[in-house]
Structure formats: structure tokens, C-alpha cells
Write a protein that holds these residues in place. Structure first.
Motif, PDB file in Angstrom:
ATOM      1  N   ALA A  41      55.666  16.595  94.768  1.00  0.00           N
ATOM      2  CA  ALA A  41      54.717  15.615  95.503  1.00  0.00           C
ATOM      3  C   ALA A  41      55.292  15.174  96.758  1.00  0.00           C
ATOM      4  O   ALA A  41      54.319  15.320  97.829  1.00  0.00           O
ATOM      5  CB  ALA A  41      54.624  14.521  94.608  1.00  0.00           C
ATOM      6  N   CYS A  42      56.358  14.884  96.699  1.00  0.00           N
ATOM      7  CA  CYS A  42      57.044  14.254  98.248  1.00  0.00           C
ATOM      8  C   CYS A  42      58.036  14.891  98.502  1.00  0.00           C
ATOM      9  O   CYS A  42      58.369  14.759  99.959  1.00  0.00           O
ATOM     10  CB  CYS A  42      57.467  12.846  97.807  1.00  0.00           C
ATOM     11  N   GLY A  43      58.511  15.719  98.034  1.00  0.00           N
ATOM     12  CA  GLY A  43      59.555  16.938  98.491  1.00  0.00           C
ATOM     13  C   GLY A  43      60.983  16.318  98.601  1.00  0.00           C
ATOM     14  O   GLY A  43      62.153  17.016  98.840  1.00  0.00           O
ATOM     15  N   GLU A  44      61.407  14.979  98.082  1.00  0.00           N
ATOM     16  CA  GLU A  44      62.489  14.548  97.907  1.00  0.00           C
ATOM     17  C   GLU A  44      63.383  15.303  96.692  1.00  0.00           C
ATOM     18  O   GLU A  44      62.640  15.735  95.915  1.00  0.00           O
ATOM     19  CB  GLU A  44      62.465  12.913  97.263  1.00  0.00           C
ATOM     20  N   GLU A  45      64.729  15.029  97.069  1.00  0.00           N
ATOM     21  CA  GLU A  45      65.512  15.875  96.000  1.00  0.00           C
ATOM     22  C   GLU A  45      65.767  15.010  94.484  1.00  0.00           C
ATOM     23  O   GLU A  45      65.693  14.078  94.836  1.00  0.00           O
ATOM     24  CB  GLU A  45      67.095  15.818  96.599  1.00  0.00           C
ATOM     25  N   ILE A  46      65.279  15.955  93.559  1.00  0.00           N
ATOM     26  CA  ILE A  46      65.493  15.454  92.198  1.00  0.00           C
ATOM     27  C   ILE A  46      66.822  15.417  91.976  1.00  0.00           C
ATOM     28  O   ILE A  46      67.672  16.412  92.052  1.00  0.00           O
ATOM     29  CB  ILE A  46      64.585  16.164  91.083  1.00  0.00           C
ATOM     30  N   PRO A  47      67.494  14.305  91.452  1.00  0.00           N
ATOM     31  CA  PRO A  47      68.951  14.173  91.174  1.00  0.00           C
ATOM     32  C   PRO A  47      69.204  14.849  89.876  1.00  0.00           C
ATOM     33  O   PRO A  47      68.345  15.468  88.962  1.00  0.00           O
ATOM     34  CB  PRO A  47      69.034  12.677  90.844  1.00  0.00           C
TER      35      PRO A  47
END
Length: 87
Positions: A41-47
Motif C-alpha cells: 500500500a505505502c511502500g515502506e519496508e515491513i520489519p
């Protein structure tokens, strides 16, 4: 003791059915497949810890929280007794 049109144990049966429906709905929404490294959805890295804990995760915590709020289930009881439907 039965009350009105309800048979003995009808209330518990209604409760059990409502819980079973909720469990089935939750299981159907569990992610499957490979986890993504970045939120779709937002492109942030998933931990990495989140990817290891939830197989098939596709959203970061923030986006998943927002999606969960949008998909909140109403408290409508579709198995209500005839008596409650007449009120």
C-alpha cells in the motif's frame, strides 16, 4: 426452560453460531503465500520480525491497522430470535 418460541438451549446455540461465524470470517482473511519485503500500500519496508511472525504478510502495521478499521464488522445479529425482531 423454553421461553416463547425458543427451544431449550436456543440462546446458547445462537451464541455458538455467532462465534463460529466470526472465527470462519477471521480465518478467511488470514494472509497466505510469501511475505512481501515492502508494504504493497505505502511502500515502506515491513520489519523482518513481522514477516517471520505472520506468513504471507503484505502490509505494514500502519496500513494493516487502517484496513482493519475499514473492515470492522457491525454488531448486527442476523440470528436474532423472533421476539427480538418484533420489537
Amino acid at each position: 426452560m423454553a421461553g416463547g418460541w425458543m427451544a431449550d438451549g436456543a440462546v446458547q446455540e445462537q451464541i455458538d453460531n455467532s462465534i463460529e461465524d466470526a472465527v470462519q470470517r477471521a480465518r478467511s482473511q488470514l494472509p497466505t503465500g510469501d511475505s512481501l519485503s515492502h508494504c504493497e500500500a505505502c511502500g515502506e519496508e515491513i520489519p523482518l520480525a513481522r514477516r517471520a511472525a505472520i506468513k504471507g504478510v503484505r502490509l505494514c502495521v500502519a496500513c494493516q491497522t487502517e484496513r482493519d478499521k475499514q473492515q470492522a464488522v457491525s454488531g448486527y445479529n442476523r440470528r436474532g430470535s423472533k421476539d427480538s425482531q418484533l420489537r
